[in-house]
Design an enzyme around this catalytic site. Sequence first.
Site: not given
Ligand SMILES: Nc1nc2c(ncn2[C@@H]2O[C@H](COP(=O)(O)OP(=O)(O)OP(=O)(O)O)[C@@H](O)[C@H]2O)c(=O)[nH]1
Length: 301
Positions: A181, A189, A194, A198, A224
């Site tokens: 992760d 983002n 976004h 990506d 992610e």
């Molecule tokens: N750009 C983009 N962002 C994505 C995609 N799928 C998920 N996300 C973003 O990934 C982010 C995940 O955020 P969180 O689950 O809060 O986790 P984090 O910010 O990585 O924090 P930790 O995992 O605790 O380190 C969210 O803002 C989602 O919108 C994608 O296909 N593209």
Amino acid sequence: MRDFDRFLLTVVYDIPLLLFVVDPESGEIVYANQHTRSTLGEHCVGRSFAEVFPAGGGSHYFVSYTQRQDGDQDAAPPLRSEYYDDDSENWYHVLQRSIEWADGSSKYLILLNEINALKRLQKDLSEAHAAVAFKNRELEHAAKTDRLTHLYNRRHLDAILEQEMVRFRRFCKPFSLLIVDCDRFKQVNDQHGHQVGDIVLVHLARLLATGVRATDTVGRWGGEEFLIVLPETHLRSAALVAEKLRQSIDQHEFPVIGHITSSFGATELRGDEDIKDLVARADAALYKAKHNGRNRVEVMS
Ligand SMILES: Nc1nc2c(ncn2[C@@H]2O[C@H](COP(=O)(O)OP(=O)(O)OP(=O)(O)O)[C@@H](O)[C@H]2O)c(=O)[nH]1
């Protein structure tokens, strides 16, 4: 009977097929019907078959048929083949058989039926088949691929996990699982948009896919999060793979954002559990990695 002979002669003469008779000794055409005369020329009778059909066609078929006779002409079955005439650019279906001629001598009857339409249809059909097969392969690929990263998608990962489970139960082959992760990805983002997020995911995917063996499977588990299936790998080795990948991400220069880290959960399948338990334990290991400060690998056996 005479009337019937006349009738047959008329049919043979007028039938829209190339129909002619060849002398086996000289290779000379001794009879040609109307269609043959208008196609090959009025004076084709008396000329050699091989000369009338150059480019190997005439001589090839005539010779191969002659050889097949083996001296026993009556027993020889009619030879059916296809022939492409380079000069006229026509395809023919060819039928050749041995016949007894009016004077009691042995001759070859040769019938050529132009089959260009059939050949075009065959070509169109095989092209259509190839196009359908290609489309099917594309669809199959799309059904198991994540559009952004081009890694396997969750659905295909599920299938791979099932497959590994079967191998484990049947052959006692171990396998391990990594969940990866991206750390604080939400900030990427939020700060850069976004689209930049990506691009980071695509880079991450590439780092993971190129950092494992060809026999390992890397896929996008969702958002992610990535999942890596390591067949025939015990937990100790899995942890080493995870650490290597973590470092490669840590050292990578990402576009726009520069640096980002990732956390890993690693676990190995136990004998008494199903896929859900395995994934839940990998998730728990990942949670521990996040909890313990991120940018690290945690292992749960
Ligand atoms: N750009 C983009 N962002 C994505 C995609 N799928 C998920 N996300 C973003 O990934 C982010 C995940 O955020 P969180 O689950 O809060 O986790 P984090 O910010 O990585 O924090 P930790 O995992 O605790 O380190 C969210 O803002 C989602 O919108 C994608 O296909 N593209």
